[in-house]
Design a protein around this motif. Sequence first.
Motif, PDB file in Angstrom:
ATOM      1  N   PRO A   5     -47.933  64.793 -56.738  1.00 32.40           N
ATOM      2  CA  PRO A   5     -48.316  63.388 -56.923  1.00 32.40           C
ATOM      3  C   PRO A   5     -47.373  62.435 -56.199  1.00 32.40           C
ATOM      4  O   PRO A   5     -46.475  61.839 -56.789  1.00 32.40           O
ATOM      5  CB  PRO A   5     -48.243  63.216 -58.443  1.00 32.40           C
ATOM      6  CG  PRO A   5     -47.301  64.256 -58.912  1.00 32.40           C
ATOM      7  CD  PRO A   5     -47.363  65.394 -57.932  1.00 32.40           C
ATOM      8  N   PRO A   7     -45.442  59.445 -54.651  1.00 26.38           N
ATOM      9  CA  PRO A   7     -45.276  58.091 -55.189  1.00 26.38           C
ATOM     10  C   PRO A   7     -46.138  57.041 -54.492  1.00 26.38           C
ATOM     11  O   PRO A   7     -46.385  55.980 -55.043  1.00 26.38           O
ATOM     12  CB  PRO A   7     -43.788  57.799 -54.975  1.00 26.38           C
ATOM     13  CG  PRO A   7     -43.141  59.126 -54.896  1.00 26.38           C
ATOM     14  CD  PRO A   7     -44.161  60.037 -54.260  1.00 26.38           C
ATOM     15  N   ALA A  11     -52.431  54.842 -58.333  1.00 30.08           N
ATOM     16  CA  ALA A  11     -52.775  55.318 -59.671  1.00 30.08           C
ATOM     17  C   ALA A  11     -53.226  54.138 -60.504  1.00 30.08           C
ATOM     18  O   ALA A  11     -52.712  53.025 -60.343  1.00 30.08           O
ATOM     19  CB  ALA A  11     -51.581  56.002 -60.315  1.00 30.08           C
ATOM     20  N   ARG A  14     -49.807  53.989 -65.703  1.00 29.01           N
ATOM     21  CA  ARG A  14     -48.636  54.844 -65.879  1.00 29.01           C
ATOM     22  C   ARG A  14     -49.039  56.143 -66.562  1.00 29.01           C
ATOM     23  O   ARG A  14     -48.484  57.202 -66.266  1.00 29.01           O
ATOM     24  CB  ARG A  14     -47.552  54.118 -66.675  1.00 29.01           C
ATOM     25  CG  ARG A  14     -46.892  53.017 -65.879  1.00 29.01           C
ATOM     26  CD  ARG A  14     -45.663  52.380 -66.502  1.00 29.01           C
ATOM     27  NE  ARG A  14     -45.411  52.579 -67.896  1.00 29.01           N
ATOM     28  CZ  ARG A  14     -45.692  51.695 -68.865  1.00 29.01           C
ATOM     29  NH1 ARG A  14     -46.257  50.546 -68.566  1.00 29.01           N
ATOM     30  NH2 ARG A  14     -45.382  51.967 -70.112  1.00 29.01           N
ATOM     31  N   GLU A  16     -51.763  57.784 -66.116  1.00 27.33           N
ATOM     32  CA  GLU A  16     -52.294  58.638 -65.053  1.00 27.33           C
ATOM     33  C   GLU A  16     -51.167  59.282 -64.248  1.00 27.33           C
ATOM     34  O   GLU A  16     -51.252  60.457 -63.877  1.00 27.33           O
ATOM     35  CB  GLU A  16     -53.211  57.825 -64.137  1.00 27.33           C
ATOM     36  CG  GLU A  16     -53.882  58.654 -63.058  1.00 27.33           C
ATOM     37  CD  GLU A  16     -54.796  57.821 -62.165  1.00 27.33           C
ATOM     38  OE1 GLU A  16     -55.043  58.273 -61.030  1.00 27.33           O
ATOM     39  OE2 GLU A  16     -55.256  56.738 -62.591  1.00 27.33           O
ATOM     40  N   ILE A  17     -50.116  58.534 -64.000  1.00 24.42           N
ATOM     41  CA  ILE A  17     -48.972  59.083 -63.260  1.00 24.42           C
ATOM     42  C   ILE A  17     -48.335  60.224 -64.047  1.00 24.42           C
ATOM     43  O   ILE A  17     -48.073  61.296 -63.498  1.00 24.42           O
ATOM     44  CB  ILE A  17     -47.949  57.972 -62.937  1.00 24.42           C
ATOM     45  CG1 ILE A  17     -48.553  56.973 -61.942  1.00 24.42           C
ATOM     46  CG2 ILE A  17     -46.654  58.566 -62.395  1.00 24.42           C
ATOM     47  CD1 ILE A  17     -47.766  55.695 -61.782  1.00 24.42           C
ATOM     48  N   ARG A  20     -50.615  63.247 -63.868  1.00 25.71           N
ATOM     49  CA  ARG A  20     -50.583  63.893 -62.551  1.00 25.71           C
ATOM     50  C   ARG A  20     -49.359  64.797 -62.408  1.00 25.71           C
ATOM     51  O   ARG A  20     -49.460  65.916 -61.906  1.00 25.71           O
ATOM     52  CB  ARG A  20     -50.561  62.850 -61.439  1.00 25.71           C
ATOM     53  CG  ARG A  20     -51.885  62.189 -61.182  1.00 25.71           C
ATOM     54  CD  ARG A  20     -51.726  61.189 -60.057  1.00 25.71           C
ATOM     55  NE  ARG A  20     -52.928  60.403 -59.855  1.00 25.71           N
ATOM     56  CZ  ARG A  20     -53.012  59.419 -58.958  1.00 25.71           C
ATOM     57  NH1 ARG A  20     -51.968  59.119 -58.198  1.00 25.71           N
ATOM     58  NH2 ARG A  20     -54.130  58.747 -58.832  1.00 25.71           N
ATOM     59  N   TYR A  21     -48.199  64.284 -62.826  1.00 26.83           N
ATOM     60  CA  TYR A  21     -46.991  65.106 -62.735  1.00 26.83           C
ATOM     61  C   TYR A  21     -47.070  66.313 -63.657  1.00 26.83           C
ATOM     62  O   TYR A  21     -46.724  67.428 -63.257  1.00 26.83           O
ATOM     63  CB  TYR A  21     -45.728  64.280 -63.031  1.00 26.83           C
ATOM     64  CG  TYR A  21     -45.218  63.546 -61.831  1.00 26.83           C
ATOM     65  CD1 TYR A  21     -44.410  64.195 -60.901  1.00 26.83           C
ATOM     66  CD2 TYR A  21     -45.554  62.224 -61.597  1.00 26.83           C
ATOM     67  CE1 TYR A  21     -43.934  63.520 -59.777  1.00 26.83           C
ATOM     68  CE2 TYR A  21     -45.090  61.546 -60.477  1.00 26.83           C
ATOM     69  CZ  TYR A  21     -44.281  62.202 -59.571  1.00 26.83           C
ATOM     70  OH  TYR A  21     -43.825  61.541 -58.460  1.00 26.83           O
TER      71      TYR A  21
END
Length: 168
Positions: A5, A7, A11, A14, A16-17, A20-21
């Motif tokens: 994912p 940077p 996205a 947050r 979703e971030i 993803r990670y």
Amino acid sequence: MTSFPEPTNPAGSRSEIFLRYLDYFRDSVMDKVSTLDEPELRRSRLPSGWTPLELLKHLRYVELRWIEWGFQGRDVAEPWGDRRDDRWYVSPDETRADLVAALRAQGAHTTAVVTAHDLAEIGAPGSRWRGADPASLERVLFHLVQEYARHLGHLDVVTELAGGPTGE
């Protein structure tokens, strides 16, 4: 394999971030474990003594402990089911396929919880917190991301020592 994912990838939130990670690290662990043959899955190459299957099971229980037992405050029958005699444990009848399926299911549960809650929401009181005030979902997810990243690095080394693929 889930792509890293970056940077710079847009996205929507947050949450979703974080997801993803977590997906990337979880998939990377499962991919690394899939490259090892059966003897290597149950062999330790490190002084600490853990095996790749034990790490796989441990990560499933990490999510269970922090999301279900912690944030959701659920009664979990065996929150430390990845341990025996104060170390990680996988029984001889547990298979890679079973442990991968359990980790996938736990990941799906984590995703469902994260998408249904705000990151600022505080977890339910319960025994997971050992008397401390419960943490926010964001703090729990941050902890999960660091746990996955650290253990994926460990697994990278073990996989390389076993003759499997190296790093990223």
